[in-house]
Scaffold this motif. Sequence first.
Motif, PDB file in Angstrom:
ATOM      1  N   ASP A 277      61.377  58.493 -25.875  1.00  9.74           N
ATOM      2  CA  ASP A 277      61.688  58.930 -27.229  1.00  9.74           C
ATOM      3  C   ASP A 277      60.557  59.823 -27.715  1.00  9.74           C
ATOM      4  N   PHE A 278      60.809  61.105 -27.729  1.00 12.45           N
ATOM      5  CA  PHE A 278      59.806  62.068 -28.158  1.00 12.45           C
ATOM      6  C   PHE A 278      60.172  62.638 -29.522  1.00 12.45           C
ATOM      7  N   SER A 279      60.789  61.848 -30.374  1.00 13.54           N
ATOM      8  CA  SER A 279      61.274  62.361 -31.652  1.00 13.54           C
ATOM      9  C   SER A 279      60.152  62.847 -32.561  1.00 13.54           C
ATOM     10  N   LEU A 280      58.997  62.191 -32.561  1.00 15.87           N
ATOM     11  CA  LEU A 280      57.894  62.630 -33.406  1.00 15.87           C
ATOM     12  C   LEU A 280      57.358  63.983 -32.929  1.00 15.87           C
ATOM     13  N   GLU A 281      57.163  64.118 -31.610  1.00 12.64           N
ATOM     14  CA  GLU A 281      56.696  65.391 -31.071  1.00 12.64           C
ATOM     15  C   GLU A 281      57.732  66.485 -31.326  1.00 12.64           C
ATOM     16  N   LYS A 282      59.012  66.152 -31.168  1.00  9.28           N
ATOM     17  CA  LYS A 282      60.082  67.125 -31.383  1.00  9.28           C
ATOM     18  C   LYS A 282      60.069  67.623 -32.829  1.00  9.28           C
ATOM     19  N   LYS A 283      59.827  66.730 -33.771  1.00 14.33           N
ATOM     20  CA  LYS A 283      59.775  67.133 -35.182  1.00 14.33           C
ATOM     21  C   LYS A 283      58.622  68.111 -35.407  1.00 14.33           C
TER      22      LYS A 283
ATOM     23  N   ILE B 206      63.412  66.059 -14.618  1.00 16.97           N
ATOM     24  CA  ILE B 206      63.732  67.396 -15.130  1.00 16.97           C
ATOM     25  C   ILE B 206      64.387  68.252 -14.047  1.00 16.97           C
ATOM     26  N   ALA B 207      65.161  67.600 -13.196  1.00 20.11           N
ATOM     27  CA  ALA B 207      65.853  68.305 -12.109  1.00 20.11           C
ATOM     28  C   ALA B 207      66.747  69.399 -12.665  1.00 20.11           C
ATOM     29  N   ASP B 208      66.784  70.513 -11.945  1.00 24.11           N
ATOM     30  CA  ASP B 208      67.635  71.625 -12.332  1.00 24.11           C
ATOM     31  C   ASP B 208      69.081  71.144 -12.447  1.00 24.11           C
ATOM     32  N   GLY B 209      69.701  71.432 -13.578  1.00 21.80           N
ATOM     33  CA  GLY B 209      71.084  71.024 -13.807  1.00 21.80           C
ATOM     34  C   GLY B 209      71.237  69.656 -14.454  1.00 21.80           C
ATOM     35  N   SER B 210      70.145  68.896 -14.572  1.00 21.94           N
ATOM     36  CA  SER B 210      70.223  67.577 -15.209  1.00 21.94           C
ATOM     37  C   SER B 210      70.016  67.709 -16.711  1.00 21.94           C
ATOM     38  N   GLU B 211      70.356  66.668 -17.431  1.00 29.69           N
ATOM     39  CA  GLU B 211      70.152  66.669 -18.879  1.00 29.69           C
ATOM     40  C   GLU B 211      68.671  66.856 -19.205  1.00 29.69           C
ATOM     41  N   GLY B 212      67.801  66.191 -18.461  1.00 24.27           N
ATOM     42  CA  GLY B 212      66.362  66.318 -18.681  1.00 24.27           C
ATOM     43  C   GLY B 212      65.816  67.683 -18.330  1.00 24.27           C
ATOM     44  N   GLY B 213      66.553  68.428 -17.524  1.00 26.16           N
ATOM     45  CA  GLY B 213      66.124  69.767 -17.141  1.00 26.16           C
ATOM     46  C   GLY B 213      66.516  70.838 -18.138  1.00 26.16           C
ATOM     47  N   ASN B 214      67.246  70.461 -19.163  1.00 27.19           N
ATOM     48  CA  ASN B 214      67.682  71.417 -20.176  1.00 27.19           C
ATOM     49  C   ASN B 214      66.719  71.433 -21.357  1.00 27.19           C
ATOM     50  N   ILE B 215      66.667  72.544 -22.034  1.00 29.21           N
ATOM     51  CA  ILE B 215      65.897  72.632 -23.276  1.00 29.21           C
ATOM     52  C   ILE B 215      66.709  71.933 -24.355  1.00 29.21           C
ATOM     53  N   ASP B 216      66.038  71.159 -25.183  1.00 26.92           N
ATOM     54  CA  ASP B 216      66.693  70.399 -26.244  1.00 26.92           C
ATOM     55  C   ASP B 216      67.623  71.299 -27.060  1.00 26.92           C
ATOM     56  N   SER B 217      68.874  70.883 -27.204  1.00 25.96           N
ATOM     57  CA  SER B 217      69.877  71.698 -27.893  1.00 25.96           C
ATOM     58  C   SER B 217      69.548  71.926 -29.364  1.00 25.96           C
ATOM     59  N   ASP B 218      68.771  71.032 -29.954  1.00 23.77           N
ATOM     60  CA  ASP B 218      68.377  71.189 -31.349  1.00 23.77           C
ATOM     61  C   ASP B 218      67.283  72.244 -31.508  1.00 23.77           C
ATOM     62  N   LEU B 219      66.587  72.571 -30.426  1.00 23.42           N
ATOM     63  CA  LEU B 219      65.486  73.532 -30.487  1.00 23.42           C
ATOM     64  C   LEU B 219      65.820  74.876 -29.858  1.00 23.42           C
TER      65      LEU B 219
END
Length: 168
Positions: free
Chosen positions: A5-11, A41-54
């Motif tokens: 959960d990186f919500s604080l850093e994301k904010k 953060i594998a290519d094509g994985s959810e973790g490999g994508n840039i956050d959709s909110d950013l």
Amino acid sequence: MYFCDFSLEKKKVKNLIKDFKRNKQPVIFIRHKDGNSESPIADGSEGGNIDSDLVKYADNIIEKSTPSAFLKTNLQEILQSLGVNHIFMTGFNTEYCPQFTAIAAYDRGYQVTFIEDATATVNDDSTYEFPGLDIRDFVGSVLNWSNVIEVLDYEEYVEQYADVELKS
């Protein structure tokens, strides 16, 4: 599978981005393409994508396959075309991409400000078999000790650089 959960850093990152946008400064995202399918953060994985909110704030998105965003990419050319001479670093996996890119930016003549608490990592002290290790603090300290890369916390960024809106 890692869940963090990186919500604080994301904010903090989102506020930094909004400050840059208000001041008509470019926002460049770096996406690491990891070919290892086991990687969080594998290519094509959810973790490999840039956050959709950013990602909607990106002026440019650069894909890379090494820790440095400068190696084998067109980042240098983009920065030159935009007239950028001062880079503000945030990012994910503190001890890899943000750290390596900050050092590479300095080596290329850029002024670099590393926003320590606007970085995040999936790793912890057990990853490195170093009890009590605070990875962000360690990386920030090493970069700061270099006396060539400015290291700030988000609040220090707000005081020194931010648009008036962030200060209120």
